[in-house]
Design an enzyme around this catalytic site. Structure first.
Site, short mmCIF file in Angstrom:
data_model
loop_
_atom_site.label_atom_id
_atom_site.label_comp_id
_atom_site.label_asym_id
_atom_site.label_seq_id
_atom_site.Cartn_x
_atom_site.Cartn_y
_atom_site.Cartn_z
N GLU A 258 -15.80 -22.56 48.39
CA GLU A 258 -17.10 -22.88 48.27
C GLU A 258 -17.71 -21.57 47.49
OE1 GLU A 258 -18.51 -25.18 52.34
OE2 GLU A 258 -19.57 -23.40 51.57
N GLU A 309 -29.09 -31.54 49.05
CA GLU A 309 -28.76 -32.50 50.44
C GLU A 309 -30.23 -32.28 51.11
OE1 GLU A 309 -24.69 -31.99 52.08
OE2 GLU A 309 -24.73 -30.34 50.68
N LYS A 312 -29.87 -31.41 55.38
CA LYS A 312 -29.11 -30.49 55.71
C LYS A 312 -29.91 -29.34 56.59
CE LYS A 312 -25.12 -27.48 54.58
NZ LYS A 312 -24.54 -26.60 53.42
N GLU A 318 -30.52 -23.98 52.00
CA GLU A 318 -29.40 -24.89 52.15
C GLU A 318 -29.70 -26.11 51.29
OE1 GLU A 318 -26.41 -24.17 53.32
OE2 GLU A 318 -27.14 -22.03 53.84
#
Length: 336
Positions: A258, A309, A312, A318
């Protein structure tokens, strides 16, 4: 003689081209923590349309694995942390591999099984999983061998378990986790398996902006720092290499499982900074330059993440790591 010279030059050009191709392992992580995301089949088609040949998925959802059949997309598939305890039973591990890997092979190209994500005894959120990680890894590896699969098993670590990271050559794993990390590295070394590492210069910058200049984190700093590094990504990756080596993992490859930069939600999080980071990271990886400690070594890298997202949990940032919006419109002008 001229013919021989031409052939030498031609072969040299072909080898250089092949080396460049070898140095382009860009993947993108497919997170599903959103209530407005495309269907799995649409996502797979979208990866293919954008020339993205590598994907990381965070659990073996049947809808996703079915959509990946015949796509030729190579994947990392995660075993979530809360599944680790069950997989300390060898039979359960074999059943998991049979149900989630064997059942979809060879139509789905599994490259890595990531057993647990950022598990550490010093992390309050993941410490309860630490006793189960190595047995789960061993049992999944045993099942892979049993079923004669060409899939590599590993676990993703995060750089918070390192200390003395500057200069990178001084980096080691924290002493309070040595009983946890050293056997893990030994297992990976014994089985010739890579280390997976989540590398986030954004969080390095966010945690110490007084000493980490933004250009250093974004690959735009012109002059090297006192330790000879031009960017924080290389420094963090090499710090991980040095720590792994000191824990007995000499010559183990590291896959950057990541790396990303948010476009909103916190300090330094913006469309401009996100676009700069992703563009420069892709360029750096594709260059095949490697790092100061590992010059010329390809850096297999997975961008986090494909889409924003919106459900999340955690900090607001995030929710904003996507390189595309959920409606598949591009957030940045990236060439994968």
């Amino acid at each position: 003689m001229m013919a021989n010279l031409f052939m030498f030059v031609f072969v040299g050009m072909v080898m250089t081209y092949l080396q460049i191709i070898e140095a382009q392992p860009i993947g993108v992580c497919y997170g599903r923590n959103g209530n407005n995301l495309p269907s799995a089949q649409d996502v797979v088609n979208f990866y293919k349309a954008n020339g993205i040949t590598n994907m990381r998925v965070y659990d073996p959802i049947a809808e996703t694995l079915t959509a990946l059949k015949g796509s030729n997309i190579e994947i990392i598939v995660d075993i979530p942390n809360d599944n680790l305890q069950a997989l300390t039973d060898p039979n359960a591990a074999a059943n998991w591999v049979n149900a989630n890997i064997v059942a979809y092979s060879p139509d789905v190209k599994f490259k890595y099984i990531n057993v647990g994500n950022e598990v550490s005894p010093s992390n309050v959120a993941t410490s309860k999983f630490a006793p189960f990680l190595l047995p789960a890894l061993q049992n999944v590896q045993q099942a892979i061998t049993k079923f004669q699969l060409q899939v590599k098993v590993s676990t993703a670590i995060e750089t918070g378990i390192l200390t003395n990271t500057y200069p990178p050559s001084q980096s080691v794993f924290r002493g309070d986790i040595s009983d946890f990390i050293n056997p893990l590295i030994g297992f990976l070394k014994q089985n010739n398996l890579p280390v997976l590492a989540n590398i986030y210069p954004y969080f390095g910058y966010l945690g110490d902006p007084a000493h980490v200049p933004l250009p250093y984190a974004l690959f735009t700093q012109q002059n090297p720092d006192p330790s000879g590094y031009h960017n924080l990504f290389d420094a963090m990756l090499d710090a991980t290499y040095y720590a792994v080596e000191k824990a007995g993992g000499e010559n183990l490859p590291i896959v950057v499982s990541e790396s990303g930069w948010p476009s909103a939600g916190g300090d330094g999080a913006s469309i401009d900074n996100g676009g700069t980071y992703y563009t420069n990271l892709i360029s750096h990886v594709k260059s095949g330059a490697g790092t100061p400690h590992k010059p010329g070594t390809a850096i297999e890298t997975y961008l986090f993440a494909m889409f924003d997202e919106n459900i999340k949990i955690g900090a607001e940032t995030e929710k904003h790591f996507g390189v595309f919006h959920p409606d598949k419109t591009p957030k940045y002008n990236l060439k994968f």
